[in-house]
Design a protein around this motif. Sequence first.
Motif, PDB file in Angstrom:
ATOM      1  N   THR A  27      10.934  90.275  49.412  1.00 10.10           N
ATOM      2  CA  THR A  27      11.384  91.273  48.443  1.00 10.10           C
ATOM      3  C   THR A  27      11.059  92.727  48.909  1.00 10.10           C
ATOM      4  O   THR A  27      11.685  93.705  48.496  1.00 10.10           O
ATOM      5  CB  THR A  27      10.966  91.056  47.019  1.00 10.10           C
ATOM      6  N   ILE A  30      13.935  94.974  50.249  1.00  5.74           N
ATOM      7  CA  ILE A  30      14.961  95.534  49.239  1.00  5.74           C
ATOM      8  C   ILE A  30      14.855  97.083  49.288  1.00  5.74           C
ATOM      9  O   ILE A  30      13.830  97.678  49.028  1.00  5.74           O
ATOM     10  CB  ILE A  30      14.805  94.772  47.880  1.00  5.74           C
ATOM     11  N   ARG A  31      15.867  97.503  49.278  1.00  4.75           N
ATOM     12  CA  ARG A  31      16.154  99.133  49.386  1.00  4.75           C
ATOM     13  C   ARG A  31      16.779  99.353  48.137  1.00  4.75           C
ATOM     14  O   ARG A  31      16.391 100.656  47.526  1.00  4.75           O
ATOM     15  CB  ARG A  31      16.718  99.785  50.610  1.00  4.75           C
ATOM     16  N   SER A  52      14.893 101.086  45.346  1.00  5.88           N
ATOM     17  CA  SER A  52      13.641 100.264  45.179  1.00  5.88           C
ATOM     18  C   SER A  52      12.453 101.010  44.320  1.00  5.88           C
ATOM     19  O   SER A  52      11.895 100.368  43.626  1.00  5.88           O
ATOM     20  CB  SER A  52      13.157  99.514  46.454  1.00  5.88           C
ATOM     21  N   ARG A  71      14.214  98.388  36.380  1.00  8.61           N
ATOM     22  CA  ARG A  71      13.415  97.189  37.106  1.00  8.61           C
ATOM     23  C   ARG A  71      11.975  96.904  36.475  1.00  8.61           C
ATOM     24  O   ARG A  71      11.242  98.008  36.341  1.00  8.61           O
ATOM     25  CB  ARG A  71      13.620  97.490  38.623  1.00  8.61           C
ATOM     26  N   SER A  73       8.706  96.238  38.544  1.00 11.02           N
ATOM     27  CA  SER A  73       8.248  96.267  39.976  1.00 11.02           C
ATOM     28  C   SER A  73       7.337  94.964  40.311  1.00 11.02           C
ATOM     29  O   SER A  73       7.412  94.439  41.195  1.00 11.02           O
ATOM     30  CB  SER A  73       7.364  97.477  40.281  1.00 11.02           C
ATOM     31  N   TYR A  76       9.802  92.116  40.289  1.00 17.43           N
ATOM     32  CA  TYR A  76      10.942  92.421  41.448  1.00 17.43           C
ATOM     33  C   TYR A  76      12.053  91.734  40.523  1.00 17.43           C
ATOM     34  O   TYR A  76      12.920  91.163  41.181  1.00 17.43           O
ATOM     35  CB  TYR A  76      10.882  91.827  42.668  1.00 17.43           C
ATOM     36  N   ALA A  97      21.974  93.484  46.191  1.00 19.45           N
ATOM     37  CA  ALA A  97      20.859  94.214  46.793  1.00 19.45           C
ATOM     38  C   ALA A  97      21.017  94.454  47.969  1.00 19.45           C
ATOM     39  O   ALA A  97      21.583  93.633  49.056  1.00 19.45           O
ATOM     40  CB  ALA A  97      19.491  93.375  46.907  1.00 19.45           C
TER      41      ALA A  97
END
Length: 123
Positions: A27, A30-31, A52, A71, A73, A76, A97
């Motif tokens: 994870t 992920i950007r 992200s 989201r 964090s 995720y 993603a």
Amino acid sequence: VQLVESGGGLVQSGGSLRLSCAASGSTSDIRTMGWYRQAPGEQRELVASMTSGGGSIQYSDAVQGRFTISRDSASYTAYLQMNGLKPEDTAEYSCHADLYVGGGGVYTWREVWGQGTLVTVSA
């Protein structure tokens, strides 16, 4: 990275649904995470996306003011809260993603998709 969606279903016009997209694996690559949708006979379109860090969020004109992307964090997991649903929101919704992967000075962009979840809004 794997994406698993949940939360689709049938709802009446004006109702609400919340979609979830749980990411697992690398994870940290992920950007951005976001949601796309595709209605029967239509092209896939971006619904909402966020970086992200949550610093940049965008919505399509069709859902601005009705949908909210967020989201968690820690887990995720990305969410799409959909309020004021309309029959024209009926579509398969897919989590997406963008990943920035690599090492040793060599990096590349990749993308990953969830399996899709159907949202049906009745008039």
